[in-house]
Design an enzyme around this catalytic site. Sequence first.
Site, PDB file in Angstrom:
ATOM      1  CD  GLU A  91      -2.624  -1.176   2.614  1.00 65.74           C
ATOM      2  OE1 GLU A  91      -3.486  -0.303   2.781  1.00 65.74           O
ATOM      3  OE2 GLU A  91      -2.343  -2.043   3.456  1.00 65.74           O
ATOM      4  NE  ARG A 151       4.588  -7.633  11.275  1.00 62.22           N
ATOM      5  CZ  ARG A 151       3.993  -6.440  11.212  1.00 62.22           C
ATOM      6  NH1 ARG A 151       2.719  -6.319  11.521  1.00 62.22           N
ATOM      7  NH2 ARG A 151       4.657  -5.379  10.834  1.00 62.22           N
ATOM      8  CE  LYS A 165       3.520   0.431   4.795  1.00 62.12           C
ATOM      9  NZ  LYS A 165       2.632   0.485   3.610  1.00 62.12           N
TER      10      LYS A 165
END
Length: 582
Positions: free
Chosen positions: A54, A280, A290
């Site tokens: 994104e 992850r 983020k």
Amino acid sequence: MNQHDSDTGRRRGGPTLPETSAKAPGPDFIRSIIIADREADKNRGRVHTRFPPEPNGYLHIGHAKSIVLNFGIAEEFGGKCNLRFDDTNPAKEEVEYVESIMADVRWLGYDWEDRLFYASDYFDRLYEFAEELVRGGRAYVDSLSPEEVREHRGTLTEPGRDSPYRNRPIEENLELLRRMRAGEFGEGEHVLRARIDMSSPNINLRDPAIYRIKHAPHHRTGEAWCIYPMYDYAHPLSDALEGITHSICTLEFENNRPLYDWFLDNVEAGCHPQQIEFARLNLSYTVLSKRKLLTLVTKGHVRGWDDPRMPTISGLRRRGYTPEAIRAFCERVGVAKVNSTVDIALLEYFVREDLNQRAPRVMGVLRPLKLVIENYPEGQQEELEAVNNPEDPSAGTRLVPFSRVLYIEQEDFREDPPKKWFRLSPGREVRLKHAYYVTCTSVLRDPANGEILELRCSYDPETRGGWSEDGRKVLGTLHWVSAAHALEAEVRLYDRLFDRENPSEDPEGRDFTEFLNPGSLEVLAGCRVEPSLAGAPAGRGYQFLRHGYFCVDPDSEEGRLVFNRTVTLKDSWARIEKSEAR
């Protein structure tokens, strides 16, 4: 363009690390799935992955793991890997992020060739799918407020409640959806929801939103749209439109998999990718959210997304990390099904391993102390041969100027040395790297404060090159630079940004910024480096003898050199591995 006929994606060439640093042999669970699929001729043997960021921030080391995995699998199985931006939220997305992401993927050594896509490429098709769901009675326009939607959703232990608008007639839903599309309503007035199961134990299946109204210009489509698809809707259908076979994502999307499959099962997308989740990357002394990284930037805790203390790829690049080291680290970490935290020392180990092979050795004095060789002729200078990299014979040698006045490190001299002190002190002889043996004869001080101003020494002219023909042993070897030839430089010493292993979790609920390391950056002015570094380009890496690995910062300009410390010479991970082996 037929997206299935594009050429195979590949990684760009470049040096590789020694075999001892490669990932463990044998396929991981994702590759095992792909091998089984190919043996069963699933997808006609095709392997097609994608990296779908994104564009709402800069990529970090966790994204690097996904990049290496997706592009690596495509390369390994002769398949393809797309780069696709899931740009469905114009309020948080910027062209700056798009450009930085493309630069990072290229820098890591991967090439998507002609397979650059955006979810916004499919806005028309996604809207058509939405109308298809409405016509099939599988979606409806809900007029509850956002707060009421949350109230109706239920909890983990209580089922949700049907919206009073859930059974609207199909034609009314179509009309409202088209009016939403035409811009007749304000944000929050209506939302298009999938009609699945409000009593499902999986909250993701309790009639999730498909489209929301958002009067915001998009970085690619401008003001053409005022309704935008939700990520969970756009993502699987974009995968299908691109012919993706294996949709590899991180473990937090595991509960979203039934929804991913539901959308693909309820529209005619022509392809049904398989979603596979892996753990992850979590790194000690680091945050990889983020939102938290954005906080560090916007609150001024760092100097920007590419601050060398940041775990962003641009920050690691500016610090002097190499793409080869990052790829080797990601391959060594591998993929797993359970979340865990990787010691940041392992990443630093791979950086050292790579730079040890490629970085030229140079001499840099960070805290200079003047040394005058009294028996060296005044006005004389000579050039001494120095090896550029003992690990790489092809790197050759260079000439280093030597003269009567030198600089050495302040920490390399003790007037009253402790036991087992092998560096310089009054009356002690040491070796100057590549040069001569010298002996300290006296110390000059500032009469006002007693500070040491310079050292006076004598040298043995028969030890040129740093070796004695009479066989006498000298235990200490110091680096140095010629005062008349040295270049002045600024050196930035970076340490970990946080002073605790897991800054994101605190039993007392304190904010992660309270654990910032106040000593994460030390700036040294007035350093001296050898003249061979004149004109060194930004990003070029070197080993400063006895100090560690450094690279030229982009702040450098003509007449002003700036270096970032990439990593020290200390290697804690190697010691850990040796200890475990014993």
